[in-house]
Design a protein around this motif. Structure first.
Motif, short mmCIF file in Angstrom:
data_model
loop_
_atom_site.label_atom_id
_atom_site.label_comp_id
_atom_site.label_asym_id
_atom_site.label_seq_id
_atom_site.Cartn_x
_atom_site.Cartn_y
_atom_site.Cartn_z
N ALA A 6 -12.74 -0.89 6.56
CA ALA A 6 -12.55 0.61 6.92
C ALA A 6 -11.28 1.11 6.30
O ALA A 6 -11.37 2.24 5.99
CB ALA A 6 -12.33 0.66 8.56
N LEU A 7 -10.30 0.40 6.14
CA LEU A 7 -9.08 1.24 5.54
C LEU A 7 -9.14 1.02 4.16
O LEU A 7 -8.74 2.20 3.55
CB LEU A 7 -7.82 0.04 5.75
N ALA A 8 -10.14 0.14 3.49
CA ALA A 8 -10.40 0.35 2.22
C ALA A 8 -10.92 1.84 1.65
O ALA A 8 -10.61 2.40 0.84
CB ALA A 8 -11.23 -0.87 1.66
N PHE A 9 -12.04 1.87 2.54
CA PHE A 9 -12.81 3.27 2.31
C PHE A 9 -11.57 4.52 2.49
O PHE A 9 -11.55 5.57 1.87
CB PHE A 9 -13.98 3.43 3.26
N ALA A 10 -10.88 4.30 3.66
CA ALA A 10 -9.71 5.48 3.83
C ALA A 10 -9.00 5.58 2.77
O ALA A 10 -8.59 6.70 2.54
CB ALA A 10 -9.04 4.92 5.26
N LEU A 11 -8.50 4.53 2.06
CA LEU A 11 -7.75 4.39 0.94
C LEU A 11 -8.07 5.33 -0.15
O LEU A 11 -7.42 6.10 -0.90
CB LEU A 11 -7.23 3.04 0.53
N VAL B 69 -4.83 8.90 5.74
CA VAL B 69 -5.32 7.55 5.94
C VAL B 69 -5.13 6.72 6.98
O VAL B 69 -6.15 6.20 7.74
CB VAL B 69 -4.73 6.58 4.55
N ASP B 70 -3.90 6.90 7.84
CA ASP B 70 -3.82 6.19 9.09
C ASP B 70 -4.62 6.86 10.20
O ASP B 70 -4.96 6.01 11.11
CB ASP B 70 -2.20 6.44 9.30
N TRP B 71 -4.89 8.18 9.93
CA TRP B 71 -5.99 8.84 11.03
C TRP B 71 -7.16 8.14 10.70
O TRP B 71 -7.98 8.21 11.81
CB TRP B 71 -5.74 10.28 10.71
N LEU B 72 -7.78 8.32 9.55
CA LEU B 72 -9.11 7.89 9.30
C LEU B 72 -9.25 6.35 9.48
O LEU B 72 -10.32 6.12 10.13
CB LEU B 72 -9.26 8.00 7.89
N ALA B 73 -8.41 5.61 9.40
CA ALA B 73 -8.54 4.07 9.89
C ALA B 73 -7.33 3.48 10.23
O ALA B 73 -6.33 2.94 9.58
CB ALA B 73 -8.81 3.14 8.46
N ILE C 2 0.80 -1.07 -0.17
CA ILE C 2 -0.03 0.08 0.05
C ILE C 2 0.83 1.22 -0.04
O ILE C 2 0.70 2.28 -1.08
CB ILE C 2 -0.91 0.00 1.15
N GLY C 3 1.97 1.21 0.85
CA GLY C 3 2.66 2.44 1.12
C GLY C 3 3.86 2.52 -0.12
O GLY C 3 3.90 3.47 -0.52
N THR D 299 -4.44 1.39 11.66
CA THR D 299 -4.34 0.01 11.26
C THR D 299 -2.78 -0.39 11.27
O THR D 299 -1.98 0.50 11.09
CB THR D 299 -4.62 -0.55 9.72
N GLU D 300 -2.31 -1.48 11.50
CA GLU D 300 -0.95 -1.92 11.33
C GLU D 300 -0.20 -1.85 9.93
O GLU D 300 0.80 -2.11 9.77
CB GLU D 300 -0.78 -3.25 11.88
N LEU D 301 -1.11 -1.88 8.98
CA LEU D 301 -0.79 -1.77 7.66
C LEU D 301 -0.32 -0.70 7.19
O LEU D 301 0.43 -0.55 6.12
CB LEU D 301 -2.02 -2.22 6.80
N LEU D 302 -0.36 0.45 7.71
CA LEU D 302 0.17 1.84 7.15
C LEU D 302 0.20 2.81 8.43
O LEU D 302 -0.27 2.72 9.26
CB LEU D 302 -0.97 2.30 6.27
N HIS D 303 1.64 3.30 8.30
CA HIS D 303 1.85 4.57 9.38
C HIS D 303 2.16 5.77 8.59
O HIS D 303 3.05 5.88 7.63
CB HIS D 303 3.07 3.73 10.06
N GLY D 304 1.62 6.68 9.36
CA GLY D 304 1.80 8.05 8.77
C GLY D 304 3.36 8.74 9.42
O GLY D 304 3.51 8.46 10.69
N ASN D 305 4.19 9.36 8.68
CA ASN D 305 5.35 9.85 9.66
C ASN D 305 5.16 11.43 9.78
O ASN D 305 6.23 12.06 10.24
CB ASN D 305 6.69 9.64 8.54
N VAL D 306 4.18 11.89 9.42
CA VAL D 306 3.90 13.27 9.50
C VAL D 306 2.66 13.60 10.24
O VAL D 306 1.73 12.80 10.25
CB VAL D 306 3.64 14.00 8.10
N SER D 307 2.51 14.61 11.11
CA SER D 307 1.35 14.79 11.83
C SER D 307 0.13 15.03 11.09
O SER D 307 0.26 15.65 10.03
CB SER D 307 1.57 15.86 12.94
N VAL D 308 -0.90 14.56 11.51
CA VAL D 308 -2.27 14.89 10.95
C VAL D 308 -2.59 16.26 10.60
O VAL D 308 -3.06 16.80 9.53
CB VAL D 308 -3.42 14.29 11.56
N PRO D 309 -2.62 17.14 11.51
CA PRO D 309 -2.73 18.61 11.16
C PRO D 309 -1.94 19.51 10.36
O PRO D 309 -2.21 19.96 9.46
CB PRO D 309 -2.45 19.26 12.84
#
Length: 237
Positions: A125-130, A190-194, A51-52, A196-206
């Motif tokens: 949930a991840l599918a829709f967030a993607l 995406v990580d904020w919306l759903a 995914i990432g 999961t262990e499958l995807l991790h964001g490295n930048v803050s959501v705001p």
């Protein structure tokens, strides 16, 4: 949005041979997810890489590059842009219409395969967030690449430099560059919306939301201004 320009743009974009360049990457993304699931590893072991590592690193930006530079750049190259600029249309209407078409096509070709990969991973949930992430990323990337197509005669080359060198190479070496990476904004959202262990964001959501908005608004506004300058040059020549 101008319906006539939208129809002409979509027909010109989907009618060119370059549209077939949009097919292999999404198919590869789905195929790899099916193979990974078939061979038994848990989605947590392959999800982030597919995914990432493929979806948001290659599929989304490359499709956006092909589409975003094609909706206006080809018309500038072959000179047909003068026919559009000769019409009494606000330059903002032209840019926003072409941006809308580019975002829709990119969101379709990138969002659907990402949605299917999310379902293959068993994460509805991840599918829709993607899908949401793909649309946001499509809008941000296409606004940037549309601007690049107005300011340079080599938009694909410049766009590739951003995707490969800035987001790909420097993004993995210098963490500070991730704050100016559309890919990182999308992953964080995406990580904020759903979560999961499958995807991790490295930048803050705001920061991701604010910077994605800055990319979209600034690129679109500057593209409109540059098109106004281009129209003057075309009319006086």
């Amino acid at each position: 949005m101008n319906a006539t320009i939208a129809m002409i743009t979509a027909r010109g974009l989907l009618g060119r041979r370059r549209i077939w360049l949009l097919v292999p990457l999404p198919l590869m993304l789905i195929g790899l997810a099916i193979l990974a699931r078939a061979f038994g590893p848990a989605p947590a072991e392959w999800g982030e890489g597919i995914i990432g590592g493929l979806g948001f690193t290659a599929v989304l930006p490359v499709i956006a590059l092909i589409v975003g530079t094609g909706v206006l750049g080809s018309e500038i190259d072959d000179g047909t842009i003068t026919h559009i600029l000769a019409k009494p249309l606000p330059r903002s209407e032209i840019i926003l219409t072409k941006l809308g078409v580019a975002t829709g096509v990119t969101g379709l070709f990138a969002g659907v395969p990402l949605f299917l990969v999310g379902l293959i991973a068993g994460e509805q949930a991840l599918a829709f967030a993607l899908v949401v992430g793909a649309v946001i990323g499509a809008l941000a990337y296409c606004s940037l690449f549309l601007l690049i197509s107005v300011v340079t005669r080599r938009p694909v080359l410049v766009g590739l430099a951003y995707v490969v060198l800035w987001e790909g190479t420097l993004g993995n070496i210098l963490s500070g560059t991730q704050k100016l990476s559309i890919q990182q904004y999308v992953q964080a959202i995406v990580d904020w919306l759903a979560p999961t262990e499958l995807l991790h964001g490295n930048v803050s959501v705001p920061l991701s939301c604010v910077m994605a908005g800055v990319f979209i608004i600034a690129s679109t506004a500057y593209a409109i201004q540059r098109l106004r300058t281009l129209s003057v040059a075309g009319e006086t020549g």
